[in-house]
Design a protein around this motif. Sequence first.
Motif, PDB file in Angstrom:
ATOM      1  N   SER A 156       0.829  -1.209   0.000  1.00  0.00           N
ATOM      2  CA  SER A 156       0.000   0.000   0.000  1.00  0.00           C
ATOM      3  C   SER A 156       0.865   1.262   0.000  1.00  0.00           C
ATOM      4  O   SER A 156       0.524   2.247  -0.654  1.00  0.00           O
ATOM      5  N   ASP A 200       2.083   1.565  -3.602  1.00  0.00           N
ATOM      6  CA  ASP A 200       0.997   2.024  -4.476  1.00  0.00           C
ATOM      7  C   ASP A 200       0.712   3.508  -4.275  1.00  0.00           C
ATOM      8  O   ASP A 200       0.477   4.240  -5.232  1.00  0.00           O
ATOM      9  N   LYS A 201       0.745   3.978  -3.022  1.00  0.00           N
ATOM     10  CA  LYS A 201       0.509   5.398  -2.739  1.00  0.00           C
ATOM     11  C   LYS A 201       1.633   6.250  -3.325  1.00  0.00           C
ATOM     12  O   LYS A 201       1.382   7.312  -3.897  1.00  0.00           O
ATOM     13  N   ILE A 211       3.462   5.599  -5.943  1.00  0.00           N
ATOM     14  CA  ILE A 211       3.269   5.627  -7.398  1.00  0.00           C
ATOM     15  C   ILE A 211       2.161   6.620  -7.751  1.00  0.00           C
ATOM     16  O   ILE A 211       2.314   7.449  -8.649  1.00  0.00           O
ATOM     17  N   SER A 212       1.061   6.549  -7.020  1.00  0.00           N
ATOM     18  CA  SER A 212      -0.066   7.451  -7.262  1.00  0.00           C
ATOM     19  C   SER A 212       0.343   8.909  -7.053  1.00  0.00           C
ATOM     20  O   SER A 212       0.041   9.781  -7.875  1.00  0.00           O
ATOM     21  N   ASP A 213       1.051   9.172  -5.952  1.00  0.00           N
ATOM     22  CA  ASP A 213       1.513  10.539  -5.660  1.00  0.00           C
ATOM     23  C   ASP A 213       2.466  11.027  -6.744  1.00  0.00           C
ATOM     24  O   ASP A 213       2.408  12.185  -7.163  1.00  0.00           O
ATOM     25  N   LYS A 250       2.571  10.069  -9.926  1.00  0.00           N
ATOM     26  CA  LYS A 250       1.806  10.333 -11.147  1.00  0.00           C
ATOM     27  C   LYS A 250       1.050  11.660 -11.039  1.00  0.00           C
ATOM     28  O   LYS A 250       0.970  12.408 -12.002  1.00  0.00           O
ATOM     29  N   LYS A 251       0.505  11.946  -9.855  1.00  0.00           N
ATOM     30  CA  LYS A 251      -0.203  13.214  -9.641  1.00  0.00           C
ATOM     31  C   LYS A 251       0.762  14.388  -9.763  1.00  0.00           C
ATOM     32  O   LYS A 251       0.437  15.403 -10.371  1.00  0.00           O
ATOM     33  N   THR A 281       1.589  15.093 -13.388  1.00  0.00           N
ATOM     34  CA  THR A 281       0.481  15.758 -14.062  1.00  0.00           C
ATOM     35  C   THR A 281       0.479  17.243 -13.731  1.00  0.00           C
ATOM     36  O   THR A 281       0.300  18.080 -14.609  1.00  0.00           O
TER      37      THR A 281
END
Length: 104
Positions: free
Chosen positions: A83, A86-87, A89-91, A93-94, A97
């Motif tokens: 987890s 995954d967080k 990676i998400s952070d 990607k954000k 962007t």
Amino acid sequence: MEHGSHSDQSKSTFSLADEDHTFANSMRFTLNQDPRVTFCGYSIPHPSDNRVNIRVQTTGDPAREVLKDACQDLMLICQHVRSTFDKAISDFKKSETVEIDDSE
């Protein structure tokens, strides 16, 4: 499969099929964090045999129960690592962007 004296359940060797150093070393580490464990080690009987033997000796609690607890602890550690990864990676990607949006 468990080997050991049936009269003393605080000492056992567990033979686990289809496992290797990755799992065995993680289990050894997790077991050695438990204050009930007085000794823990593992061996690979033969490189061509996809099996590990994990030896557990405790202060008195059944080795089988301590091993089960360590498996549960290791599963929770893996879930936490997953987890957290995954967080991250998400952070990432954000943030990528946002950087792209800023350049326009």
